[in-house]
Design an enzyme around this catalytic site. Structure first.
Site, PDB file in Angstrom:
ATOM      1  N   GLU A  53       0.841  -1.209   0.000  1.00  0.00           N
ATOM      2  CA  GLU A  53       0.000   0.000   0.000  1.00  0.00           C
ATOM      3  C   GLU A  53       0.868   1.246   0.000  1.00  0.00           C
ATOM      4  O   GLU A  53       1.815   1.343   0.803  1.00  0.00           O
ATOM      5  CB  GLU A  53      -0.904  -0.045   1.232  1.00  0.00           C
ATOM      6  CG  GLU A  53      -2.307   0.417   0.985  1.00  0.00           C
ATOM      7  CD  GLU A  53      -3.061  -0.443  -0.036  1.00  0.00           C
ATOM      8  OE1 GLU A  53      -3.130  -0.037  -1.212  1.00  0.00           O
ATOM      9  OE2 GLU A  53      -3.586  -1.495   0.358  1.00  0.00           O
ATOM     10  N   GLY A 145     -12.624   2.700  -2.915  1.00  0.00           N
ATOM     11  CA  GLY A 145     -11.273   2.142  -2.952  1.00  0.00           C
ATOM     12  C   GLY A 145     -11.166   0.850  -3.740  1.00  0.00           C
ATOM     13  O   GLY A 145     -10.147   0.165  -3.663  1.00  0.00           O
ATOM     14  N   ASP A 193      -3.930   0.766  -9.916  1.00  0.00           N
ATOM     15  CA  ASP A 193      -5.344   0.479 -10.202  1.00  0.00           C
ATOM     16  C   ASP A 193      -5.560   0.150 -11.670  1.00  0.00           C
ATOM     17  O   ASP A 193      -6.221  -0.828 -12.025  1.00  0.00           O
ATOM     18  CB  ASP A 193      -6.212   1.690  -9.818  1.00  0.00           C
ATOM     19  CG  ASP A 193      -6.066   2.077  -8.359  1.00  0.00           C
ATOM     20  OD1 ASP A 193      -5.407   1.327  -7.606  1.00  0.00           O
ATOM     21  OD2 ASP A 193      -6.602   3.127  -7.968  1.00  0.00           O
TER      22      ASP A 193
END
Ligand code: ADP
Ligand code: MG
Length: 409
Positions: A53, A145, A193
């Site tokens: 992350e 998210g 993403d």
């Protein structure tokens, strides 16, 4: 907006609903520009990040999976250099022309900018564009998210692409979509993403090296399920907080590089190097760097633990990542912490942590097959009492990346 939290419709139901909507549009605009071909369908998945992350913009490692929460677009190509698109969830039709597309000249500060931005970035990359009229629907919850924005960009990239023209590989296409989001929409996201949505593989997570934009597919253990718990928390990591984290990392790199030649990103820094330079760093910057440097190591350890089916290691690595995001990087929230606490107490839950940029959004959980409903029950029974917010629980599977839907669907 309709609710994307409800059950996933079947592919057949979804394709049929979209085609009906598209046909209705074509009927009412018989005098409009002529379509040049039969209706086509493209899809692009959202993603959940297993671990890694805030590492993507530090040229580090991430481990997301594309999931069966997807945006689909049914469309008819036409000769006009224009796009007209209806979002069923937003209950809105928006359009833009290819001519004059430029980041500074955004026609509309709305969802269509993700599509227009993708067209702009594709053209900048030298790719030809085709215009279309289309209808889209989505089962990716917005702003939670799970990367509805990347799914929208990647689905758009397939609809906009001219058939037969050379298509860049998934990593290059992801970079184009990331540029659309960074430069055109104005969100300073990393590449994870778009990459996950572009390159996903059924039954696999993707180990992505964000320094070289290359990936390796990692099989998910067949006896573990992925369960995503949405905190329903309204306060997501805002652009300011995100950009502050990015500049803290950049400052760390700059100060370390003054003494360590060759360091251009936190990817180049290991724990020993960080320790010997700690005295040069403001305390808060040192903590941010510590998270990033250790998180890359946890990604590689998670890949090994998935390969070996090592439950104990998976639980420990997810817990360490969550604690580090909470205490060192400071992007968790009371809601995310509560969701993880509830999950780890459920028998059969192997690993649980916050996922995505933070402050709100979702947790990702690895769960023994058969224990999914026990986790859902625990969350539904306890979370709202603790936080006052309504949670949503999605049992997800890893799917293939964006592309055309075969017309038999
Ligand atoms: P996330 O990517 O985590 O879901 P973002 O804030 O990055 O959240 O992106 C959400 C934005 O993407 C929405 O505000 C909207 O502009 C666009 N979007 C996502 N899903 C849809 C949809 N079904 N229809 C129209 N726009 C959408
Ligand atoms: Mg997004």
């Amino acid at each position: 907006m309709t609710d994307a939290h409800t059950a996933n419709p079947s592919a057949t139901a979804r394709a049929a609903a979209l085609r009906t909507r598209l046909e209705a549009l074509s009927d009412t605009s018989a005098s409009g520009p002529k379509a040049t071909g039969p209706a086509q369908l493209v899809r692009a998945p959202g993603r959940v990040n297993l671990i890694g992350e805030h590492t993507d913009y530090n040229e580090g490692l991430v481990l997301p999976a594309a999931i069966d929460r997807e945006i689909w677009i049914a469309f008819q190509p036409w000769k006009r250099p224009e796009v007209e698109l209806t979002s069923i969830e937003m209950n809105e039709t928006k359009s833009f022309a290819f001519e004059g597309l430029a980041p500074g000249a955004r026609a509309d500060r709305s969802w269509i900018d993700y599509v227009a931005g993708t067209a702009w970035a594709m053209r900048e990359a030298g790719l030809p564009l085709r215009g279309f009229r289309g209808v889209m629907n989505s089962t990716v919850p917005v702003g939670s998210g799970l990367s509805s924005s990347a799914a929208l960009e990647m689905a758009s990239s397939w609809a906009l692409a001219v058939p037969g023209a050379p298509r860049p590989d998934a990593g290059a296409m992801a970079a184009i979509a990331q540029r659309a989001e960074n430069r055109y929409v104005g969100v300073n996201c990393g590449i994870m993403d778009q990459f996950a949505s572009a390159a996903g593989r059924a039954g696999h997570a993707l180990l992505i090296d964000c320094r070289i934009n290359q990936f390796k597919a990692t099989p998910m253990p067949a006896d573990l399920s992925m369960v995503v718990c949405n905190t329903g928390s309204p306060h997501r990591l805002d652009a300011t907080a995100y950009n502050t984290r990015r500049s803290e990392c950049e400052l760390g790199v700059k100060l370390i590089a003054e003494r360590e030649p060759g360091v251009t990103a936190l990817r180049d820094v290991d724990e020993a190097m960080l320790e010997r330079n700690r005295d040069r760093l403001p305390e808060i910057v040192a903590r941010r760097c510590e998270h990033i440097v250790q998180e890359d190591g946890r990604v590689m350890a998670t890949v090994a633990a998935l390969r070996d089916g090592d439950r104990e290691a998976l639980g420990r690595l997810f817990a360490a990542s969550h604690a580090s995001l909470r205490d060192l990087y400071e992007v968790s929230s009371p809601e995310l912490d509560a969701m993880v606490e509830i999950a780890v107490a459920v028998p059969g839950v192997v690993a649980s942590r916050m996922t995505g940029a933070g402050f709100g959004g979702c947790t990702v959980n690895l769960v023994e097959q058969g224990a999914e409903e026990a986790l859902r029950d625990a969350v539904l029974a306890q979370y709202q009492k603790r936080t006052g917010l309504e949670p949503h629980v999605y049992i997800v599977t890893a799917v293939d990346g964006a592309g055309e839907v075969n017309q038999g669907a």
